[in-house]
Design an enzyme around this catalytic site. Structure first.
Site, PDB file in Angstrom:
ATOM      1  N   SER A  39      37.835 -40.493 -22.383  1.00  0.00           N
ATOM      2  CA  SER A  39      36.778 -41.110 -23.194  1.00  0.00           C
ATOM      3  C   SER A  39      35.603 -41.631 -22.373  1.00  0.00           C
ATOM      4  CB  SER A  39      37.345 -42.239 -24.054  1.00  0.00           C
ATOM      5  OG  SER A  39      37.682 -43.347 -23.266  1.00  0.00           O
ATOM      6  N   LYS A  82      35.473 -49.183 -22.102  1.00  0.00           N
ATOM      7  CA  LYS A  82      34.296 -48.644 -22.787  1.00  0.00           C
ATOM      8  C   LYS A  82      33.044 -49.303 -22.233  1.00  0.00           C
ATOM      9  CE  LYS A  82      37.095 -46.571 -25.670  1.00  0.00           C
ATOM     10  NZ  LYS A  82      37.493 -45.236 -25.384  1.00  0.00           N
TER      11      LYS A  82
END
Length: 178
Positions: A39, A82
């Site tokens: 990701s 993230k």
């Protein structure tokens, strides 16, 4: 006999100090974590080993583009990593694969390809006083603030900031947050 007891006691005190110092460092200063999944490609790769800086956010606020680590609430001992995109008080929306902050195009360069799914951010999301909107750099392969099982993050949920990549050695160094 007295000398052996004294030596043993000395070793026990030393072991206790090492354990206490290790606990203090891991709890308040830094912690090792491993990237699992893609990701955050191309910034971070599957298997990268990182040191998370847990002390900076005690003295300063997170900034846009910081790469942060936070617990995933639905699976114990699982952490997500993230990038902060939306800051407290801002309105975030994704239109045609582009991120808009307060109606203005963010113009970032982290995504590998155009974002296909705006998720929850298809409609404007106004962040509260302590809320952050995060996205993975590999936008089409990331569970992030666009999905309800992650959503927006509160300040107290941020474990820390990715600081140093320690593995692989060929990529060793301070992680850029830009």
């Amino acid at each position: 006999m007295k000398g052996i007891i004294k030596e043993l006691l000395g070793w026990l005190v030393f072991i206790f100090i090492v354990i206490a110092a290790s606990w203090f460092v891991v709890t308040f200063i830094g912690q090792r974590t491993q990237v699992s999944g893609s990701s955050m490609e191309t910034t971070l790769s599957h298997g990268d080993q990182l040191i998370v800086d847990k002390i900076s956010y005690r003295f300063s606020n997170p900034k846009r583009y910081d790469i942060v680590v936070f617990p995933y609430h639905y699976e114990k001992n699982t952490f997500y990593i993230k990038r902060i995109i939306g800051m407290p008080g801002e309105t975030v929306q994704i239109v045609d694969g582009e991120v808009y902050i307060d109606g203005k195009l963010l113009g970032e360069h982290y995504g590998n390809e155009p974002m296909e799914n705006a998720g929850l951010a298809a409609d404007p999301i106004t962040l509260g006083d302590d809320e952050y909107f995060v996205l993975g750099d590999n936008r089409n392969n990331s569970q992030d603030s666009r999905v309800s099982n992650v959503g927006v993050l509160h300040r107290d949920e941020l474990l820390g900031r990715a600081w140093i990549r320690i593995w692989p050695f060929s990529e060793f160094g301070v992680i850029k947050h830009e």
